[in-house]
Design a protein around this motif. Structure first.
Motif, PDB file in Angstrom:
ATOM      1  N   SER A  77      41.974   4.884  12.315  1.00  0.00           N
ATOM      2  CA  SER A  77      42.254   5.018  13.740  1.00  0.00           C
ATOM      3  C   SER A  77      43.052   6.295  13.956  1.00  0.00           C
ATOM      4  O   SER A  77      43.986   6.567  13.237  1.00  0.00           O
ATOM      5  CB  SER A  77      43.049   3.800  14.214  1.00  0.00           C
ATOM      6  OG  SER A  77      43.553   4.029  15.493  1.00  0.00           O
ATOM      7  N   CYS A  78      42.698   7.051  14.990  1.00  0.00           N
ATOM      8  CA  CYS A  78      43.383   8.318  15.251  1.00  0.00           C
ATOM      9  C   CYS A  78      44.869   8.113  15.473  1.00  0.00           C
ATOM     10  O   CYS A  78      45.679   8.873  15.000  1.00  0.00           O
ATOM     11  CB  CYS A  78      42.786   9.001  16.471  1.00  0.00           C
ATOM     12  SG  CYS A  78      41.088   9.483  16.210  1.00  0.00           S
ATOM     13  N   ALA A  79      45.230   7.077  16.202  1.00  0.00           N
ATOM     14  CA  ALA A  79      46.621   6.907  16.579  1.00  0.00           C
ATOM     15  C   ALA A  79      47.404   5.995  15.656  1.00  0.00           C
ATOM     16  O   ALA A  79      48.610   6.122  15.557  1.00  0.00           O
ATOM     17  CB  ALA A  79      46.690   6.365  18.001  1.00  0.00           C
ATOM     18  N   THR A  80      46.750   5.068  14.980  1.00  0.00           N
ATOM     19  CA  THR A  80      47.536   4.032  14.332  1.00  0.00           C
ATOM     20  C   THR A  80      47.256   3.805  12.863  1.00  0.00           C
ATOM     21  O   THR A  80      47.831   2.912  12.282  1.00  0.00           O
ATOM     22  CB  THR A  80      47.366   2.697  15.077  1.00  0.00           C
ATOM     23  OG1 THR A  80      45.966   2.370  15.109  1.00  0.00           O
ATOM     24  CG2 THR A  80      47.923   2.763  16.469  1.00  0.00           C
ATOM     25  N   GLY A  81      46.410   4.531  12.193  1.00  0.00           N
ATOM     26  CA  GLY A  81      46.236   4.414  10.752  1.00  0.00           C
ATOM     27  C   GLY A  81      45.296   3.330  10.303  1.00  0.00           C
ATOM     28  O   GLY A  81      44.358   2.972  10.987  1.00  0.00           O
ATOM     29  N   VAL A  82      45.569   2.782   9.136  1.00  0.00           N
ATOM     30  CA  VAL A  82      44.722   1.803   8.458  1.00  0.00           C
ATOM     31  C   VAL A  82      44.764   0.464   9.186  1.00  0.00           C
ATOM     32  O   VAL A  82      45.798   0.077   9.706  1.00  0.00           O
ATOM     33  CB  VAL A  82      45.233   1.614   7.010  1.00  0.00           C
ATOM     34  CG1 VAL A  82      44.482   0.514   6.294  1.00  0.00           C
ATOM     35  CG2 VAL A  82      45.129   2.914   6.247  1.00  0.00           C
TER      36      VAL A  82
END
Length: 181
Positions: A52-57
């Motif tokens: 996710s671009c904003a929140t990672g795995v």
């Protein structure tokens, strides 16, 4: 919903944020398709992953992740693994941590593995069952309940070398009578 009914999503990288972590493609495609392949496939289905671009795995929280044993484990997750910093895990699910890109993923609260013919590796008096995947390896503590699962992409080969970073965390788990032989 049964574990095998859970959808497994493909991993995608976000071109806008190269810091986004991703898991190995093998989570959706276990290498072993023999009798233990069904168990590997069911375990893989428990993990819903995407970058996710904003929140990672993103990863699904195991059933026992909110128990007291995992609470002790997560207080001992390492700060760095394989010289990689910890990365964010989307929605901060219980019992999950990740490091690097591609991500090394740790999940506390998975069911302990049954006796198996898979390779069992002892690292710092912690036993780990190895399950090869097409893009890495899955290591699950053996003789501990609940268990910790570590997913290691091939880019960190040889994959067992990262296990030492998880010794302090794995020692927090209650032991059973099972050991590697």
């Amino acid at each position: 919903m049964a574990p095998t009914d859970l959808p497994v999503r493909a991993v995608a990288r976000c071109a806008r944020d190269t810091r986004s972590a991703r898991l190995p493609d093998a989570i959706a495609a276990p290498a072993d398709t023999g009798p233990s392949g069904a168990r590997i496939g069911a375990a893989a289905a428990l993990i819903l992953v995407l970058a996710s671009c904003a929140t990672g795995v993103q990863a699904a929280s195991p059933a026992q992740a909110t128990g007291a044993a995992c609470a002790a484990v997560i207080r001992h997750w390492p700060q760095r693994v394989a010289h990689r910093d910890r990365v964010s895990v989307r929605d901060e699910p219980a019992g999950i941590a990740a490091w690097g890109d591609p991500a090394i993923i740790a999940r506390c609260g998975v069911p302990p593995p049954a006796p198996t013919t898979n390779e069992c590796i002892g690292v710092d008096d912690i036993d780990w069952v190895l399950e090869p995947l097409s893009d890495g390896a899955r290591f699950t503590t053996y003789g501990r309940s609940p268990a910790v699962e570590i997913l290691v992409p091939h880019s960190y080969a040889p994959e067992p070398l990262v296990l030492g970073a998880f010794t302090a965390a794995a020692r927090q788990l209650p032991t059973t009578d099972r050991r590697c032989r």
